[in-house]
Write a protein that holds these residues in place. Structure first.
Motif, mmCIF file in Angstrom:
data_model
loop_
_atom_site.group_PDB
_atom_site.id
_atom_site.type_symbol
_atom_site.label_atom_id
_atom_site.label_comp_id
_atom_site.label_asym_id
_atom_site.label_seq_id
_atom_site.Cartn_x
_atom_site.Cartn_y
_atom_site.Cartn_z
ATOM 1 N N TYR A 59 8.004 10.232 0.107
ATOM 2 C CA TYR A 59 6.555 9.959 0.129
ATOM 3 C C TYR A 59 5.763 11.218 0.474
ATOM 4 N N MET A 60 6.370 12.104 1.261
ATOM 5 C CA MET A 60 5.657 13.338 1.641
ATOM 6 C C MET A 60 5.561 14.314 0.472
ATOM 7 N N LYS A 63 2.831 13.238 -1.543
ATOM 8 C CA LYS A 63 1.567 13.186 -0.785
ATOM 9 C C LYS A 63 1.049 11.755 -0.642
ATOM 10 N N GLU A 64 1.984 10.819 -0.480
ATOM 11 C CA GLU A 64 1.592 9.429 -0.281
ATOM 12 C C GLU A 64 1.419 9.153 1.212
ATOM 13 N N ASN A 65 0.650 8.129 1.512
ATOM 14 C CA ASN A 65 0.396 7.754 2.900
ATOM 15 C C ASN A 65 1.167 6.508 3.289
ATOM 16 N N LEU A 127 2.833 16.350 7.215
ATOM 17 C CA LEU A 127 2.635 14.976 7.668
ATOM 18 C C LEU A 127 1.837 14.957 8.964
ATOM 19 N N SER A 158 0.454 14.147 3.840
ATOM 20 C CA SER A 158 0.661 12.708 4.014
ATOM 21 C C SER A 158 0.164 12.267 5.378
#
Ligand code: ADP
Ligand code: MG
Length: 217
Positions: A59-60, A63-65, A127, A158
């Motif tokens: 996810y990082m 660039k997802e949260n 992050l 993220s």
């Protein structure tokens, strides 16, 4: 030469270990929690499969949260810390903030005219954890600075955000409906949502303890 090679390999490992230690220190965890101490059976509402998938850390790179929503004591901060700790182990640059702590820092840096320097530092992170959004309402300036921070992170860093409040109530702590809408928009464009809706772990534990003591007496 064989011996020298072995030595430098050991040095390399040692350096890697030290770098990891440094990343963990720099992350500023209030307490370190890992996934192996998280009891999924005690909190069946948490999507275990999703958590385990997130631990891989992809996810990082995208660039997802990650949003952790649920009532108090359900392990949101524990899970956020475990994910962020794992990120440190994976070589990522991480910072853990209590959301109010971050807002206070932003206000202070602005006062000292150090805000852009602070943003430059944050921009180097892979992050950022914003823990416990929703316990304390922000001042207008505080809300604007937080919004700016989330905007800058958008598609670059993220974010893991934990909150005891459903989205409907976020405007109450941000002050402005319009800014809250824009904040939620950026936060949720690429997001994994984890909900924890069970009983408080602390409450359940102390109930168990009370029961045990009852039986003893
Ligand atoms: P929240 O942030 O949702 O309010 P915390 O993560 O702070 O909750 O959890 C409160 C305490 O209970 C912490 O010490 C945490 O480690 C522990 N805890 C919560 N849920 C679990 C769980 N499912 N398994 C083990 N410990 C838990
Ligand atoms: Mg918490």
């Amino acid at each position: 030469p064989q011996y020298l090679f072995r030595l430098s390999e050991m040095e390399l490992l040692e350096r890697e270990r030290q770098a990891k230690e440094r990343r963990i220190r720099d992350a500023g965890f209030p307490v370190i929690k890992t996934l192996d101490t998280f009891d999924f059976k005690a909190q069946p509402s948490v999507n275990q499969e999703l958590v385990r998938g997130l631990m891989r850390g992809e996810y990082m790179d995208k660039k997802e949260n990650v949003l952790l929503i649920g009532n108090s004591g359900t392990g949101k901060s524990h899970l956020a810390t475990a994910l962020a700790f794992q990120a440190c182990c994976q070589g990522k640059a991480v910072r853990f903030f209590s959301t109010t702590g971050l807002v206070t820092q932003l206000l202070e840096r602005r006062e000292e005219k150090q805000l852009s320097k602070f943003h430059q530092k944050l921009a180097r992170l892979d992050l950022m954890v914003l823990d416990e959004l929703g316990y304390v309402p922000f001042s207008k300036a505080g809300a604007e600075l937080l919004f700016e921070c989330v905007s800058k992170a958008y598609e670059r860093t993220s974010l893991i955000v934990t909150s005891n409040l459903p989205f409907e109530n976020w405007a109450e702590i941000m002050g402005s409906e319009r800014m809250t809408g824009a904040l939620i928009d950026r936060l949720t464009h690429r997001v994994h949502i984890l909900e924890a809706n069970g009983e408080s772990y602390r409450l359940a534990e102390s109930k168990k303890r009370l029961k045990r003591n009852d039986r003893k007496s």
